[in-house]
Design a protein around this motif. Structure first.
Motif: not given
Lengths: 371, 227
Positions: B90-100, B169-170, B176-178
């Motif tokens: 989920s940390a990776g999901a947060a990173l991807a979300t930050t960038i987007m 993050v799959s 990671t299933r948001t």
């Protein structure tokens, strides 16, 4: 106070040298675009000039030759901007305190109570800047600058954005400030009446250079003033002392040169220093002392110069015993009276057309500490 | 709501919140550089920051995989030094979300910063305030409406980030299933229509609430700040 600066920008050259005693009020006077605000920003350190040597009361703020430069935040120059620039997210009190808290503790001599009383801010302290009138904003900006314990106050056309009524509301506070505090003031303006009321030293600027500088009385005679104030507003400023005041008629007798002028001036007391302005277009010249006129004011003098003013009229400089009165006379009148330099002449002015202002000459520093 | 739905909502909220907390200080810095500094290459920084708006999110996810995968230059180092793994977490999901969502934050903050009269900073300067002092006492309070509006907008947008997240993050239930990923999964599952409709409604409500909150906060603050 010594200020010398050279600065070039977009083909505009500013080249200025001023050296005046402190304390006192120096007016930088000139039309818009002559470089006054640029000079003010250089003094405050907001613009880095090509060359400058700035010294206030023995403290060198900038010397480009030795590379010495005090940053703006440590110059302790109280800058009042044309547009006040109050912090919108702080109350009036919060604005006043901003500079006070950042002044070195040892230099905190001007107190909040004193400034609030001097500028009449008692009822404004809790308000937000947007709730203030233009004149109130400028008073708060003045107070904020004063409380930063400045070694120099820099006022950049603080009245320019105000209408006439609001200007009259703020001007007395500026006069009080000049007479009450020992802080040297630089006052930037393009209104000659403000300069006449406030300044002890005038620097007439044009196109980035000093045209002339000196006492108001002297600068008021300079031919280049006409281009700035307009032919209708040319007039000499005379310094004098009140010898008698009549509260009933509102007339005060002012000793000027070798005579006295009657001036409508209600606020003045005998002994007070005043400045009066006599517009050149309001002056009548007579080759013999006339009789049977309603005119209250007659001074005897000699013609010192005659200067061409425009194709139809000339400016006659009349020396009335150490002071000079300007008279605008048509070419035709000049010829029919055969006026010439050195001639004895009588100067007549209506009392109502003289503008007078009580003016305190710079005094030794006053007690400004609250006990 | 079922436990799985609740999971997805909670995860979305947590990912969006972390992405904002991580991205906000950086967004303020970048907005300040873009609005106030005349540094060389400013237009490149500007373009780079805005890239996620125009790139397919899958491309961003792919680049993240390259950089932050356990064998990538940054991800490998993070894993070897701190044991931190971003991929499939989920940390990776947060990173991807930050960038987007970064461009959204920078835009809002930058606009509010450009609204702050630089003359007020000059005034503070003449009153004895140094650079940090001016920033904390004048610039930052006055750009607060923009910062908060940017943060809430980014948070609302972050709730729905899909492409970059699923690529990087799959789609792991509980990790990671948001919300949008759960919605996508439901659509792929036979008989998942009702679930999909419920998840879509939740997404819609959260997004709308976020945008309204952003506007409301900005107005309140502007009034508080006397503008």
């Amino acid at each position: 106070m010594k200020i010398a600066a050279t600065h070039r920008r977009n083909g505009f050259l500013l080249d200025i040298a001023i050296d005046v005693p402190t304390p006192g009020t120096v007016a930088l006077f000139g039309r818009s675009g002559c470089g006054k605000t640029t000079l003010a920003n250089i003094i405050a350190g907001l613009i880095q000039p090509e060359q400058a040597a700035i010294e206030v009361d023995g403290v060198v703020l900038e010397d480009t030759r030795s590379g010495h430069r005090v940053p703006t935040e440590r110059r302790r120059i109280g800058y009042v901007f044309q547009d006040a620039r109050l912090f919108p997210h702080r109350s009036v009190l919060g604005n006043l305190r901003y500079g006070e808290h950042r002044a070195p503790p040892t230099e905190r001599k001007i107190t909040l109570d004193h400034v609030v009383a001097l500028l009449g801010l008692e009822r404004l302290l809790d308000r937000r800047p947007r709730e203030l009138s233009g004149g109130e904003r400028q008073r708060v900006a003045l107070g904020r600058a004063l409380l930063s314990q400045p070694r120099l106050l820099l006022l950049d056309e603080p009245l320019a954005s105000l209408d006439v009524a609001r200007r009259e509301e703020v001007l007395p506070y500026l006069e009080a400030l000049r007479d009450d505090l020992a802080v040297p003031i630089i006052y930037v303006s393009h209104q000659f009446d403000e300069v006449m009321r406030l300044a002890t030293h005038v620097v007439l600027m044009d196109n980035g250079r000093v045209v002339t500088q000196g006492a108001v009385e002297q600068v008021s005679l300079h031919p280049q003033l006409r281009a700035i104030v307009g032919a209708e507003s040319v007039g000499s400023v005379l310094g004098g002392t009140i010898v008698a005041a009549d509260p009933h008629t509102g007339l005060a007798a002012v000793a000027v040169g070798n005579g006295t002028l009657n001036v409508t001036l209600r606020t003045a007391r005998p002994g007070a220093a005043v400045r009066v302005q006599v517009l050149a277009r309001d002056v009548i010249l007579a080759t013999h002392p006339p009789e049977g006129l309603s005119v209250r004011n007659m001074l005897e003098g000699r013609i010192a110069y005659i200067v061409e003013d425009d194709p139809d009229a000339d400016l006659v400089h009349v020396d009335v015993g150490g002071a000079t009165v300007l008279a605008r006379v048509t070419r035709a009148a000049l010829q029919s009276l055969s006026l010439r330099v050195g001639m004895q002449i009588w100067v007549l002015v209506k009392a109502v057309s003289i503008r007078g202002h009580a003016f305190l000459a710079p005094r030794p520093p006053l007690q400004i500490f609250s006990s | 709501m079922t436990a799985a739905e609740l999971d997805a909502v909670q995860l979305s909220l947590s990912v969006a919140l972390r992405s904002v907390l991580f991205g906000l200080p950086l967004a303020v810095l970048v907005a300040w550089i873009l609005a106030r500094r005349r540094v060389a290459g400013r237009i490149f920084l500007d373009a780079f920051v805005h890239l996620p708006l125009v790139l397919p999110p899958v491309v961003v996810g792919y680049l993240l995989l390259l950089l932050f995968g356990t064998r990538g230059p940054i991800g490998g180092w993070l894993y070897d030094t701190f044991g931190v793994q971003l991929i499939f977490t989920s940390a990776g999901a947060a990173l991807a979300t930050t960038i987007m969502t970064f461009p959204l934050m920078v835009r809002a903050i930058r606009i509010s910063l450009e609204d702050v009269d630089a003359g007020l900073e000059d005034a503070a300067r003449t009153l004895g305030a140094g650079a940090w002092d001016r920033f904390w006492t004048i610039t930052l309070p006055l750009m607060l409406p923009g910062i908060l509006a940017g943060a809430v907008t980014a948070f609302a947008a972050g709730l729905g980030e899909f492409g970059a997240v699923i690529t990087f993050v799959s789609n792991i239930p509980g990790e990671t299933r948001t919300l949008p990923l759960a919605l996508y999964t439901a659509l792929q599952t036979p008989g998942g229509d009702a679930l999909a409709a419920r998840l879509a409604t939740i997404s819609f409500s959260l997004g709308l609430a976020g945008l309204l909150a952003a506007e409301f906060i900005a107005r309140r603050l502007r009034r508080m700040l006397g503008r």
